[in-house]
Design a protein around this motif. Structure first.
Motif, PDB file in Angstrom:
ATOM      1  N   TYR A  83       1.018  -1.425  -0.090  1.00 27.45           N
ATOM      2  CA  TYR A  83      -0.065  -0.036  -0.106  1.00 27.45           C
ATOM      3  C   TYR A  83       0.817   1.305  -0.157  1.00 27.45           C
ATOM      4  N   ASP A  84       2.108   1.057   0.655  1.00 33.63           N
ATOM      5  CA  ASP A  84       2.948   2.245   0.603  1.00 33.63           C
ATOM      6  C   ASP A  84       3.256   2.713  -0.674  1.00 33.63           C
ATOM      7  N   LEU A  85       3.718   1.594  -1.320  1.00 34.43           N
ATOM      8  CA  LEU A  85       4.129   1.821  -2.837  1.00 34.43           C
ATOM      9  C   LEU A  85       2.755   2.507  -3.803  1.00 34.43           C
ATOM     10  N   MET A  86       1.853   1.694  -3.507  1.00 33.34           N
ATOM     11  CA  MET A  86       0.700   2.025  -4.073  1.00 33.34           C
ATOM     12  C   MET A  86       0.295   3.344  -4.059  1.00 33.34           C
ATOM     13  N   GLY A  87       0.155   3.652  -2.854  1.00 28.85           N
ATOM     14  CA  GLY A  87      -0.143   5.170  -2.396  1.00 28.85           C
ATOM     15  C   GLY A  87       0.717   6.126  -2.955  1.00 28.85           C
ATOM     16  N   ALA A  88       2.084   5.901  -3.220  1.00 33.93           N
ATOM     17  CA  ALA A  88       2.943   6.859  -3.785  1.00 33.93           C
ATOM     18  C   ALA A  88       2.527   6.900  -5.274  1.00 33.93           C
ATOM     19  N   LEU A  89       2.293   5.980  -5.940  1.00 32.88           N
ATOM     20  CA  LEU A  89       1.932   5.991  -7.511  1.00 32.88           C
ATOM     21  C   LEU A  89       0.786   6.451  -7.704  1.00 32.88           C
ATOM     22  N   GLU A  90      -0.420   6.138  -6.858  1.00 36.11           N
ATOM     23  CA  GLU A  90      -1.770   6.591  -6.910  1.00 36.11           C
ATOM     24  C   GLU A  90      -1.733   8.207  -6.742  1.00 36.11           C
ATOM     25  N   GLY A  91      -0.983   8.463  -5.772  1.00 36.61           N
ATOM     26  CA  GLY A  91      -0.922  10.082  -5.579  1.00 36.61           C
ATOM     27  C   GLY A  91      -0.247  10.854  -6.803  1.00 36.61           C
ATOM     28  N   LEU A  92       0.872  10.426  -7.253  1.00 36.07           N
ATOM     29  CA  LEU A  92       1.535  10.682  -8.415  1.00 36.07           C
ATOM     30  C   LEU A  92       0.521  10.862  -9.548  1.00 36.07           C
ATOM     31  N   SER A  93      -0.244   9.832  -9.630  1.00 36.35           N
ATOM     32  CA  SER A  93      -1.282   9.964 -10.739  1.00 36.35           C
ATOM     33  C   SER A  93      -2.127  10.899 -10.704  1.00 36.35           C
ATOM     34  N   GLY A  94      -2.774  11.245  -9.452  1.00 30.57           N
ATOM     35  CA  GLY A  94      -3.477  12.247  -9.485  1.00 30.57           C
ATOM     36  C   GLY A  94      -2.852  13.682  -9.649  1.00 30.57           C
ATOM     37  N   GLU A  95      -1.862  13.829  -9.459  1.00 31.47           N
ATOM     38  CA  GLU A  95      -0.960  15.094  -9.522  1.00 31.47           C
ATOM     39  C   GLU A  95      -1.008  15.285 -11.113  1.00 31.47           C
ATOM     40  N   ARG A 134     -13.406   1.441 -11.180  1.00 36.16           N
ATOM     41  CA  ARG A 134     -13.417   2.015 -12.566  1.00 36.16           C
ATOM     42  C   ARG A 134     -12.988   3.706 -12.275  1.00 36.16           C
ATOM     43  N   ILE A 135     -13.315   4.276 -11.087  1.00 35.51           N
ATOM     44  CA  ILE A 135     -12.952   5.717 -10.891  1.00 35.51           C
ATOM     45  C   ILE A 135     -11.424   5.617 -10.869  1.00 35.51           C
ATOM     46  N   HIS A 136     -10.853   4.835 -10.145  1.00 37.21           N
ATOM     47  CA  HIS A 136      -9.408   4.753  -9.695  1.00 37.21           C
ATOM     48  C   HIS A 136      -8.783   4.608 -10.986  1.00 37.21           C
ATOM     49  N   GLU A 137      -9.228   3.585 -11.918  1.00 34.59           N
ATOM     50  CA  GLU A 137      -8.545   3.573 -13.215  1.00 34.59           C
ATOM     51  C   GLU A 137      -8.571   4.446 -14.032  1.00 34.59           C
ATOM     52  N   HIS A 138      -9.703   5.374 -13.975  1.00 30.00           N
ATOM     53  CA  HIS A 138      -9.900   6.500 -15.024  1.00 30.00           C
ATOM     54  C   HIS A 138      -8.698   7.325 -14.732  1.00 30.00           C
ATOM     55  N   ILE A 139      -8.672   7.807 -13.216  1.00 30.58           N
ATOM     56  CA  ILE A 139      -7.680   8.833 -13.064  1.00 30.58           C
ATOM     57  C   ILE A 139      -6.216   8.138 -13.083  1.00 30.58           C
ATOM     58  N   LEU A 140      -5.958   6.758 -12.853  1.00 31.43           N
ATOM     59  CA  LEU A 140      -4.626   6.350 -13.360  1.00 31.43           C
ATOM     60  C   LEU A 140      -4.400   6.468 -14.582  1.00 31.43           C
ATOM     61  N   GLN A 141      -5.547   6.039 -15.824  1.00 33.06           N
ATOM     62  CA  GLN A 141      -5.416   6.443 -17.030  1.00 33.06           C
ATOM     63  C   GLN A 141      -4.938   7.936 -17.424  1.00 33.06           C
TER      64      GLN A 141
END
Length: 227
Positions: A83-95, A134-141
């Motif tokens: 989760y620590d790694l995923m959180g960093a990646l997901e946070g960056l994806s949002g930015e 799907r929401i998280h996937e759209h943000i990542l995309q």
């Protein structure tokens, strides 16, 4: 130049076993019966064993020397580290998403959010999870970063059965929905710093579900490994 090959049988088998694990039909720590799965899927042991190797590389299955395979039992530390790694990646994806996303894509995510809220109000957990994902996937995309997406998806497979576990409290569910409300506000405002922060914290909060979903502490994991 070689021709593109059709999807191979072992990949189909891997998908079926992956679904069984994620749906809890194959429980953490459970020995995998090759004979039973071969009969159920109508395949020989060769594609089944190739599929198990794939799942082992994804962290879903543990191959035991001369003893077959079993569903990998996640530990609390393993989930937290992931989760620590995923959180960093997901946070960056949002930015990054705030920099690249189109108005149309934001509108599509907002529509998904409204559907998710409807499922929440109706207490339709399975449908809620589907739209939530799907929401998280759209943000990542929308981050427009293929390397980030690949790394995130690889990590996500390891903990999907915990992240979308049906075992969670009403208080946690409400907090998760509140996080999504804040995500939508930040996304509409294209506030990269705020969206990145919310996404990081949102995933860290899911550690509560890990304990509810029966993830072992390190001592329990050592005992299970010797069983």
């Amino acid at each position: 130049m070689s021709k593109i090959q059709p999807r191979t049988l072992y990949q189909e088998v891997a998908d079926r076993i992956r679904d069984l694990i994620e749906q809890g039909e194959l429980a953490p720590g459970e020995r995998i019966s090759e004979k039973q799965l071969c009969e159920n899927f109508g395949v020989s042991r060769t594609p089944l064993r190739e599929a198990l190797k794939v799942l082992a590389s994804e962290g879903l299955v543990e191959l035991l020397p001369n003893r077959g395979a079993r569903v990998k039992q996640l530990t609390y530390k393993m989930v937290k580290d992931t989760y620590d790694l995923m959180g960093a990646l997901e946070g960056l994806s949002g930015e990054l998403a705030c920099q690249h996303i189109s108005d149309e894509a934001i509108k599509a995510i907002c529509q998904l959010h409204e559907r998710m809220l409807k499922h929440y109000r109706n207490r339709e957990l399975a449908e809620y999870f589907q739209v939530n994902q799907r929401i998280h996937e759209h943000i990542l995309q929308a981050s427009n970063n293929e390397v980030l997406l690949e790394m995130y998806n690889n990590l996500s497979q390891r903990v999907k059965r915990v992240r979308y576990s049906k075992k969670m409290t009403d208080a946690f569910w409400r907090r998760a929905v509140d996080d999504h409300e804040e995500m939508i506000v930040a996304l509409k405002q294209r506030d990269s710093k705020r969206l990145g922060h919310v996404l990081r914290e949102h995933l860290c909060n899911k550690l509560e579900v890990a304990s509810l979903a029966g993830v072992l502490d390190d001592g329990e994991a050592r005992s299970a490994a010797n069983a």
